[in-house]
Design a protein around this motif. Structure first.
Motif, short mmCIF file in Angstrom:
data_model
loop_
_atom_site.label_atom_id
_atom_site.label_comp_id
_atom_site.label_asym_id
_atom_site.label_seq_id
_atom_site.Cartn_x
_atom_site.Cartn_y
_atom_site.Cartn_z
N ASP A 1 5.90 18.25 -15.13
CA ASP A 1 5.69 17.32 -16.23
C ASP A 1 6.46 17.79 -17.45
OD1 ASP A 1 4.53 15.03 -17.34
OD2 ASP A 1 3.03 16.26 -18.38
N ASP A 2 6.48 19.10 -17.70
CA ASP A 2 7.26 19.62 -18.83
C ASP A 2 8.75 19.42 -18.60
OD1 ASP A 2 4.94 20.42 -20.05
OD2 ASP A 2 5.06 22.49 -19.30
N THR A 3 9.21 19.60 -17.37
CA THR A 3 10.62 19.40 -17.05
C THR A 3 11.02 17.95 -17.26
OG1 THR A 3 10.47 21.16 -15.43
CG2 THR A 3 12.37 19.69 -15.28
N GLY B 1 8.65 16.67 5.43
CA GLY B 1 7.29 16.12 5.48
C GLY B 1 6.49 16.51 4.25
N VAL B 2 6.52 17.79 3.86
CA VAL B 2 5.78 18.24 2.68
C VAL B 2 6.34 17.60 1.42
CG1 VAL B 2 5.34 20.28 1.24
CG2 VAL B 2 4.95 20.39 3.70
N ALA B 3 7.66 17.49 1.30
CA ALA B 3 8.26 16.88 0.11
C ALA B 3 7.86 15.42 -0.03
CB ALA B 3 9.78 17.01 0.17
N ILE B 4 7.86 14.67 1.08
CA ILE B 4 7.49 13.25 1.01
C ILE B 4 6.02 13.10 0.65
CG2 ILE B 4 7.19 11.17 2.40
CD1 ILE B 4 9.81 11.92 3.81
N VAL B 5 5.15 13.92 1.23
CA VAL B 5 3.72 13.84 0.91
C VAL B 5 3.48 14.19 -0.55
CG1 VAL B 5 1.46 14.88 1.37
CG2 VAL B 5 2.91 14.17 3.27
N LEU B 6 4.11 15.27 -1.04
CA LEU B 6 3.92 15.65 -2.44
C LEU B 6 4.45 14.59 -3.39
CD1 LEU B 6 4.72 19.48 -2.45
CD2 LEU B 6 2.50 18.36 -2.72
N LEU B 7 5.61 14.04 -3.10
CA LEU B 7 6.15 12.99 -3.97
C LEU B 7 5.28 11.74 -3.95
CD1 LEU B 7 9.97 13.38 -3.28
CD2 LEU B 7 8.74 13.92 -5.40
N ALA B 8 4.70 11.41 -2.82
CA ALA B 8 3.81 10.25 -2.75
C ALA B 8 2.55 10.50 -3.57
CB ALA B 8 3.45 9.96 -1.29
N MET B 9 2.06 11.73 -3.55
CA MET B 9 0.85 12.03 -4.31
C MET B 9 1.12 12.12 -5.82
SD MET B 9 -0.81 14.81 -1.71
CE MET B 9 -2.24 15.15 -2.69
N VAL C 1 0.89 -1.16 0.00
CA VAL C 1 0.00 0.00 0.00
C VAL C 1 0.93 1.21 0.00
CG1 VAL C 1 -2.00 1.06 1.10
CG2 VAL C 1 -1.56 -1.37 1.43
N PHE C 2 1.68 1.34 -1.11
CA PHE C 2 2.79 2.28 -1.20
C PHE C 2 2.37 3.72 -0.94
CE2 PHE C 2 4.97 5.32 -3.96
CZ PHE C 2 6.23 5.30 -3.39
N ARG C 3 1.34 4.16 -1.64
CA ARG C 3 0.99 5.58 -1.58
C ARG C 3 0.53 5.98 -0.18
NH1 ARG C 3 0.09 8.51 -6.18
NH2 ARG C 3 -0.40 6.58 -7.25
N TYR C 4 -0.32 5.20 0.44
CA TYR C 4 -0.81 5.53 1.79
C TYR C 4 0.32 5.44 2.82
CZ TYR C 4 -5.53 5.34 -0.08
OH TYR C 4 -6.65 5.57 -0.81
N ALA D 1 3.35 10.10 -7.36
CA ALA D 1 3.94 8.83 -7.81
C ALA D 1 3.08 8.17 -8.89
CB ALA D 1 4.11 7.89 -6.62
N GLN D 2 3.75 7.52 -9.80
CA GLN D 2 3.09 6.79 -10.89
C GLN D 2 2.77 5.37 -10.44
OE1 GLN D 2 2.24 8.04 -13.84
NE2 GLN D 2 3.11 10.06 -13.38
N PRO D 3 1.83 4.68 -10.92
CA PRO D 3 0.85 5.06 -11.92
C PRO D 3 -0.34 5.80 -11.28
CG PRO D 3 0.55 2.77 -11.36
CD PRO D 3 1.72 3.28 -10.55
N ASP D 4 -1.09 6.48 -12.09
CA ASP D 4 -2.27 7.23 -11.67
C ASP D 4 -1.97 8.20 -10.54
OD1 ASP D 4 -3.86 5.82 -13.53
OD2 ASP D 4 -4.09 4.17 -12.10
N PRO D 5 -1.20 9.25 -10.80
CA PRO D 5 -0.88 10.20 -9.74
C PRO D 5 -2.13 10.95 -9.27
CG PRO D 5 -0.11 11.01 -11.86
CD PRO D 5 -0.60 9.62 -12.08
N TRP D 6 -2.17 11.25 -7.99
CA TRP D 6 -3.27 12.02 -7.41
C TRP D 6 -3.07 13.50 -7.65
CZ3 TRP D 6 -3.74 9.66 -1.83
CH2 TRP D 6 -4.17 8.33 -1.93
#
Length: 170
Positions: A162-164, A140-148, A96-99, A150-155
């Motif tokens: 995305d352009d970068t 904390g903010v960086a880990i939460v943002l990166l988890a949200m 349950v990677f994302r959670y 994450a592929q596939p189906d990012p939240w």
């Protein structure tokens, strides 16, 4: 030379009122003196020592509970953060990677909130309060943002990232 400078206690046999001074408590007369290894007051220099024998506790690094409380109760803030991180790692291991990763980032944010609100947080205090708040908050903010993200189906999709990535990875 005063009695305190010579290493004698001011409440000794010559003082009125009996033995007010205790041999275990050194008497320091002026703000630039400190007790030596034997407990006798001496004048401290402003030079840095060649060998560091002790380190200062960070501000707020005192016990989070009274001294007579058991050790886990005295360090409950760090134990609460570690329990949340452990639960997040368990969720991540159970696929349950994302959670799990969001819970790890949230645990760091909880650590930052505890460091900000409580006067004494025990071992959760590592450096100054400001440095701990910035570190816990940014990580904390960086880990939460990166988890949200994450592929596939990012939240969460951030268009400029995305352009970068389009020009670097794809």
């Amino acid at each position: 030379m005063s009695a305190a400078r010579a290493g004698e206690e001011p409440g000794g046999p010559d003082a009125e009122g009996g033995a007010e001074g205790d041999a275990a408590d050194p008497v320091v007369v002026d703000p630039v003196s400190a007790p030596d290894a034997e407990g006798n007051p001496r004048r401290a220099t402003r030079r840095f020592p060649l060998f560091t024998r002790d380190t200062a506790r960070p501000e707020g690094g005192g016990r989070a509970a009274p001294r007579d409380a058991p050790a886990p109760a005295r360090q409950w803030p760090i134990l609460a953060v570690l329990a949340l991180v452990g639960l997040g790692l368990l969720l991540t291991a159970l696929d349950v990677f994302r959670y799990g990763t969001i819970l790890i980032g949230a645990a760091l944010l909880v650590g930052g909130v505890l460091r900000w609100t409580l006067p004494d947080v025990g071992m959760l205090a590592v450096r100054s309060r400001f440095t701990d708040l910035v570190t816990y908050g940014v990580l904390g903010v960086a880990i939460v943002l990166l988890a949200m993200m994450a592929q596939p189906d990012p939240w969460l999709e951030i268009p400029f990232l995305d352009d970068t990535l389009h020009f670097t990875v794809r």
